[in-house]
Design a protein around this motif. Sequence first.
Motif, PDB file in Angstrom:
ATOM      1  N   LYS A 250       0.848  -1.208   0.000  1.00  0.00           N
ATOM      2  CA  LYS A 250       0.000   0.000   0.000  1.00  0.00           C
ATOM      3  C   LYS A 250       0.880   1.254   0.000  1.00  0.00           C
ATOM      4  N   LYS A 251       1.988   1.178   0.745  1.00  0.00           N
ATOM      5  CA  LYS A 251       2.903   2.340   0.767  1.00  0.00           C
ATOM      6  C   LYS A 251       3.478   2.593  -0.628  1.00  0.00           C
ATOM      7  N   ILE A 252       3.762   1.524  -1.360  1.00  0.00           N
ATOM      8  CA  ILE A 252       4.331   1.688  -2.715  1.00  0.00           C
ATOM      9  C   ILE A 252       3.319   2.436  -3.596  1.00  0.00           C
ATOM     10  N   CYS A 253       2.043   2.098  -3.441  1.00  0.00           N
ATOM     11  CA  CYS A 253       1.008   2.789  -4.229  1.00  0.00           C
ATOM     12  C   CYS A 253       0.801   4.214  -3.726  1.00  0.00           C
ATOM     13  N   ASP A 254       0.611   4.357  -2.393  1.00  0.00           N
ATOM     14  CA  ASP A 254       0.218   5.658  -1.829  1.00  0.00           C
ATOM     15  C   ASP A 254       1.355   6.670  -1.810  1.00  0.00           C
ATOM     16  N   LYS A 255       2.579   6.180  -1.547  1.00  0.00           N
ATOM     17  CA  LYS A 255       3.682   7.137  -1.354  1.00  0.00           C
ATOM     18  C   LYS A 255       4.534   7.286  -2.603  1.00  0.00           C
ATOM     19  N   ILE A 256       4.362   6.367  -3.571  1.00  0.00           N
ATOM     20  CA  ILE A 256       5.248   6.424  -4.738  1.00  0.00           C
ATOM     21  C   ILE A 256       4.441   6.551  -6.039  1.00  0.00           C
ATOM     22  N   ILE A 257       3.687   5.510  -6.400  1.00  0.00           N
ATOM     23  CA  ILE A 257       3.072   5.515  -7.741  1.00  0.00           C
ATOM     24  C   ILE A 257       2.072   6.672  -7.873  1.00  0.00           C
ATOM     25  N   GLU A 258       1.184   6.817  -6.892  1.00  0.00           N
ATOM     26  CA  GLU A 258       0.146   7.858  -7.043  1.00  0.00           C
ATOM     27  C   GLU A 258       0.732   9.274  -7.020  1.00  0.00           C
ATOM     28  N   PRO A 259       1.669   9.574  -6.092  1.00  0.00           N
ATOM     29  CA  PRO A 259       2.277  10.917  -6.166  1.00  0.00           C
ATOM     30  C   PRO A 259       3.011  11.174  -7.485  1.00  0.00           C
ATOM     31  N   VAL A 260       3.587  10.128  -8.085  1.00  0.00           N
ATOM     32  CA  VAL A 260       4.259  10.341  -9.381  1.00  0.00           C
ATOM     33  C   VAL A 260       3.216  10.746 -10.418  1.00  0.00           C
ATOM     34  N   LEU A 261       2.114  10.008 -10.484  1.00  0.00           N
ATOM     35  CA  LEU A 261       1.116  10.301 -11.528  1.00  0.00           C
ATOM     36  C   LEU A 261       0.516  11.688 -11.306  1.00  0.00           C
ATOM     37  N   GLU A 262       0.202  12.000 -10.047  1.00  0.00           N
ATOM     38  CA  GLU A 262      -0.366  13.327  -9.742  1.00  0.00           C
ATOM     39  C   GLU A 262       0.648  14.425 -10.055  1.00  0.00           C
ATOM     40  N   GLY A 263       1.889  14.214  -9.590  1.00  0.00           N
ATOM     41  CA  GLY A 263       2.940  15.220  -9.786  1.00  0.00           C
ATOM     42  C   GLY A 263       3.224  15.448 -11.261  1.00  0.00           C
ATOM     43  N   MET A 264       3.291  14.378 -12.022  1.00  0.00           N
ATOM     44  CA  MET A 264       3.589  14.525 -13.452  1.00  0.00           C
ATOM     45  C   MET A 264       2.466  15.288 -14.149  1.00  0.00           C
ATOM     46  N   LYS A 265       1.241  15.055 -13.704  1.00  0.00           N
ATOM     47  CA  LYS A 265       0.129  15.826 -14.298  1.00  0.00           C
ATOM     48  C   LYS A 265       0.286  17.313 -13.971  1.00  0.00           C
ATOM     49  N   LYS A 266       0.618  17.586 -12.695  1.00  0.00           N
ATOM     50  CA  LYS A 266       0.778  18.992 -12.286  1.00  0.00           C
ATOM     51  C   LYS A 266       1.899  19.670 -13.051  1.00  0.00           C
ATOM     52  N   GLU A 267       2.937  18.906 -13.381  1.00  0.00           N
ATOM     53  CA  GLU A 267       4.084  19.465 -14.105  1.00  0.00           C
ATOM     54  C   GLU A 267       3.807  19.576 -15.605  1.00  0.00           C
ATOM     55  N   GLY A 268       2.600  19.168 -16.030  1.00  0.00           N
ATOM     56  CA  GLY A 268       2.275  19.201 -17.462  1.00  0.00           C
ATOM     57  C   GLY A 268       2.986  18.107 -18.229  1.00  0.00           C
ATOM     58  N   ARG A 269       3.288  16.999 -17.545  1.00  0.00           N
ATOM     59  CA  ARG A 269       3.995  15.883 -18.190  1.00  0.00           C
ATOM     60  C   ARG A 269       3.234  14.595 -17.901  1.00  0.00           C
ATOM     61  N   LYS A 270       1.948  14.586 -18.183  1.00  0.00           N
ATOM     62  CA  LYS A 270       1.125  13.414 -17.871  1.00  0.00           C
ATOM     63  C   LYS A 270       1.848  12.135 -18.304  1.00  0.00           C
ATOM     64  N   TYR A 271       1.928  11.181 -17.385  1.00  0.00           N
ATOM     65  CA  TYR A 271       2.749   9.988 -17.618  1.00  0.00           C
ATOM     66  C   TYR A 271       1.909   8.817 -18.104  1.00  0.00           C
ATOM     67  N   LYS A 272       2.207   8.340 -19.296  1.00  0.00           N
ATOM     68  CA  LYS A 272       1.507   7.158 -19.843  1.00  0.00           C
ATOM     69  C   LYS A 272       2.530   6.084 -20.166  1.00  0.00           C
ATOM     70  N   GLY A 273       2.147   4.832 -20.013  1.00  0.00           N
ATOM     71  CA  GLY A 273       3.062   3.747 -20.370  1.00  0.00           C
ATOM     72  C   GLY A 273       3.389   2.910 -19.150  1.00  0.00           C
ATOM     73  N   CYS A 274       4.616   2.416 -19.124  1.00  0.00           N
ATOM     74  CA  CYS A 274       5.065   1.621 -17.972  1.00  0.00           C
ATOM     75  C   CYS A 274       5.941   2.506 -17.097  1.00  0.00           C
ATOM     76  N   LEU A 275       5.536   2.682 -15.856  1.00  0.00           N
ATOM     77  CA  LEU A 275       6.387   3.370 -14.882  1.00  0.00           C
ATOM     78  C   LEU A 275       7.112   2.279 -14.111  1.00  0.00           C
TER      79      LEU A 275
END
Length: 439
Positions: A250-275
């Motif tokens: 759960k920590k991997i999802c909550d503290k890593i994957i989800e903040p990456v997707l949210e952060g990349m969207k905020k930075e205008g770099r929406k992330y698609k593909g394999c992270l």
Amino acid sequence: MKILLTGNGGREHSLALGICLSESFRKSGSTMYCTLGNPGIDEVAKPVNIKPADIDGLLAFALKEKIDFAVIGPEIPLSMGIADVFTQNGIGVFGPSKAAAEIETSKIFAKDFMIKYGIPTARFKSFDSSNISEAEDFISSLSFPVVIKADGLAAGKGVCIANNLIEADDFIKDITANKIFGDSGNSFIIEEYLSGFEMSVFAITDGDDYVVLPAAQDHKRIGEGDTGKNTGGMGSYAPADALIDDNTRKKICDKIIEPVLEGMKKEGRKYKGCLYCGLMISGDKSKYEPYVIEFNCRFGDPETQAVVPLVKSDFLGLLLASANGTIKDYELKTKNLFAGCVVAASLGYPDKYETGKTITGLNREPGDAIIVHSGTKYSEDRHEVLTSGGRVLSVVGLSPDSIDSAIQTAYRHLGNIDFENIYYRRDIGKKFGRILGNG
Ligand code: AMP
Ligand code: GLY
């Protein structure tokens, strides 16, 4: 559907197998092409004589052949913007944009991003020619070993774990003054050393939603017992999920994957593909903490070899869902199976290695194993398969019973395969039991 797969290593052979076994691929009588190909990939995809990084050439081919969907294997074309170019030309593509791929292509971007969005990672500082003299001061503030990483892409070799100041200074000189990685070493980071065990987690995402594939564990060092030089990876197994509990997952999802997707969207770099999340699981077994060692913008090699055979739901459908923004409707199903992958390498790898050796034993019916080609090519008369790379092939054993049994299966099949001076580690997967037993 017409598919173009770019890249021609073990990762791409595994992706090609996953795609061609997908119901959606078989049902629609689809065709797959692969850049350059190799004797393994050629069995399931038509080779195209265009290099994976020749974006103009690939675009012209894709438009001419009316390619519907491109699957980008390696990071180099992604770092050059192949996903942007294909999207602009109306071709569906699996893989992130150039801006999003920077999460792999610049370690400094990735580390600054992680700090900004509170993603757990090792303490670090970045340096370039303007502040290089401060590097020694920062090293003095850490305890040895310290980790030094070239900023840009360096084919998995841009990391030095320095045990003392002399080793640290030598590496910094090599990357900045001697330019052993070209411009990739103009800037670099120094970070604290994290202890624990490593895990590779692939999140397949459309930028908003994601699914997490079975976790894998890579074996990066050339020597048994994780000794010697870093390589692209000498073996893997999956699922490695039993190493962690639900709370850590759960920590991997909550503290890593989800903040990456949210952060990349905020930075205008929406992330698609394999992270690709390269993680260090640190701390005591009762409360493991996952830290990010690195992100990659593509599938890992040799983890893909062990992970893709475990996917039961439509694999091509998953890649399409990432591109089309429909991951939330995709139901990932996995098989009750274990996979163990052993990489056979050429003498000399990861330094200068031998090539052109005849490979024997490839024609046996593999049964409960998959032979994945990486650095192989046909002889000129096409009667033989020869070695052509450092990592030559991976043998993936499958078992319904255990990781250990899957790995034993891989070794049994590898015993039938030979080429002059074949090298492989005999201890793949041994650490699974060791880590489980700890604490
Ligand atoms: P990277 O290219 O960043 O994945 O680093 C290559 C390998 O170096 C990793 O797989 C780890 O084994 C090791 N490594 C990188 N960073 C660290 C760190 N901060 N602490 C310990 N080991 C590391
Ligand atoms: N196996 C490590 C990587 O693909 O980067």
